[in-house]
Design a protein around this motif. Sequence first.
Motif, short mmCIF file in Angstrom:
data_model
loop_
_atom_site.label_atom_id
_atom_site.label_comp_id
_atom_site.label_asym_id
_atom_site.label_seq_id
_atom_site.Cartn_x
_atom_site.Cartn_y
_atom_site.Cartn_z
N GLU A 68 0.84 4.12 -2.89
CA GLU A 68 0.65 5.53 -2.57
C GLU A 68 1.79 6.38 -3.12
O GLU A 68 1.56 7.47 -3.66
CB GLU A 68 0.55 5.74 -1.06
CG GLU A 68 -0.78 5.31 -0.48
CD GLU A 68 -0.84 5.49 1.03
OE1 GLU A 68 -0.08 6.31 1.59
OE2 GLU A 68 -1.68 4.80 1.64
N LYS A 69 3.04 5.88 -3.01
CA LYS A 69 4.17 6.62 -3.56
C LYS A 69 4.00 6.80 -5.07
O LYS A 69 4.28 7.86 -5.62
CB LYS A 69 5.49 5.90 -3.26
CG LYS A 69 5.97 6.13 -1.86
CD LYS A 69 7.29 5.52 -1.47
CE LYS A 69 8.13 4.79 -2.43
NZ LYS A 69 9.30 4.12 -1.85
N ARG B 31 0.83 -1.21 0.00
CA ARG B 31 0.00 0.00 0.00
C ARG B 31 0.87 1.26 0.00
O ARG B 31 0.55 2.24 -0.68
CB ARG B 31 -0.95 -0.01 1.19
CG ARG B 31 -2.10 -0.97 1.00
CD ARG B 31 -3.14 -0.84 2.09
NE ARG B 31 -4.26 -1.69 1.76
CZ ARG B 31 -4.91 -2.43 2.62
NH1 ARG B 31 -4.57 -2.41 3.90
NH2 ARG B 31 -5.92 -3.18 2.23
N LYS B 32 1.96 1.23 0.78
CA LYS B 32 2.87 2.39 0.80
C LYS B 32 3.46 2.64 -0.58
O LYS B 32 3.56 3.79 -1.02
CB LYS B 32 4.02 2.15 1.80
CG LYS B 32 3.69 2.46 3.21
CD LYS B 32 4.98 2.42 4.03
CE LYS B 32 4.73 1.85 5.39
NZ LYS B 32 5.97 1.67 6.15
N TRP C 22 1.11 6.80 -6.79
CA TRP C 22 0.01 7.73 -7.07
C TRP C 22 0.41 9.17 -6.77
O TRP C 22 0.00 10.10 -7.48
CB TRP C 22 -1.23 7.38 -6.25
CG TRP C 22 -2.02 6.23 -6.79
CD1 TRP C 22 -2.20 5.03 -6.19
CD2 TRP C 22 -2.72 6.16 -8.03
NE1 TRP C 22 -2.97 4.22 -6.98
CE2 TRP C 22 -3.31 4.89 -8.13
CE3 TRP C 22 -2.91 7.06 -9.08
CZ2 TRP C 22 -4.06 4.49 -9.22
CZ3 TRP C 22 -3.68 6.66 -10.17
CH2 TRP C 22 -4.24 5.38 -10.23
N ASP C 23 1.17 9.37 -5.70
CA ASP C 23 1.54 10.71 -5.28
C ASP C 23 2.77 11.26 -5.99
O ASP C 23 3.04 12.45 -5.92
CB ASP C 23 1.79 10.75 -3.77
CG ASP C 23 0.53 10.43 -2.97
OD1 ASP C 23 -0.57 10.56 -3.52
OD2 ASP C 23 0.66 10.04 -1.79
N GLY C 24 3.50 10.39 -6.67
CA GLY C 24 4.74 10.80 -7.32
C GLY C 24 4.48 11.53 -8.62
O GLY C 24 3.34 11.66 -9.09
N ASP D 290 4.33 12.31 -12.64
CA ASP D 290 3.94 11.52 -13.80
C ASP D 290 5.17 11.17 -14.62
O ASP D 290 6.10 11.97 -14.73
CB ASP D 290 2.96 12.31 -14.68
CG ASP D 290 1.61 12.49 -14.00
OD1 ASP D 290 1.30 11.73 -13.07
OD2 ASP D 290 0.86 13.39 -14.43
#
Length: 74
Positions: free
Chosen positions: A52-53, A48-49, A55-57, A59
């Motif tokens: 998330e990295k 999950r971490k 998705w948040d990183g 493009d």
Amino acid sequence: MNISFTKKQEEYISEQVQSGEYQNNSEVIRDALRLHSIYREKVIRDLRKEIEKGWDGPDSQRSMQEIIASKRKA
């Protein structure tokens, strides 16, 4: 509940009981299940971490085809 073990697994369970660390076979199995649960929860948490990295990183500038091609070469 009916559970089957391989010969190697049965030997391992017996060795653990004979070592004196466990009182019986059931204790070995319960401990193995407890440890498996802890391990599984950690793997899921770590995945999950990483998701998330991603998705948040930022493009990527590469196309999907370029990413796939680079993985095939590796």
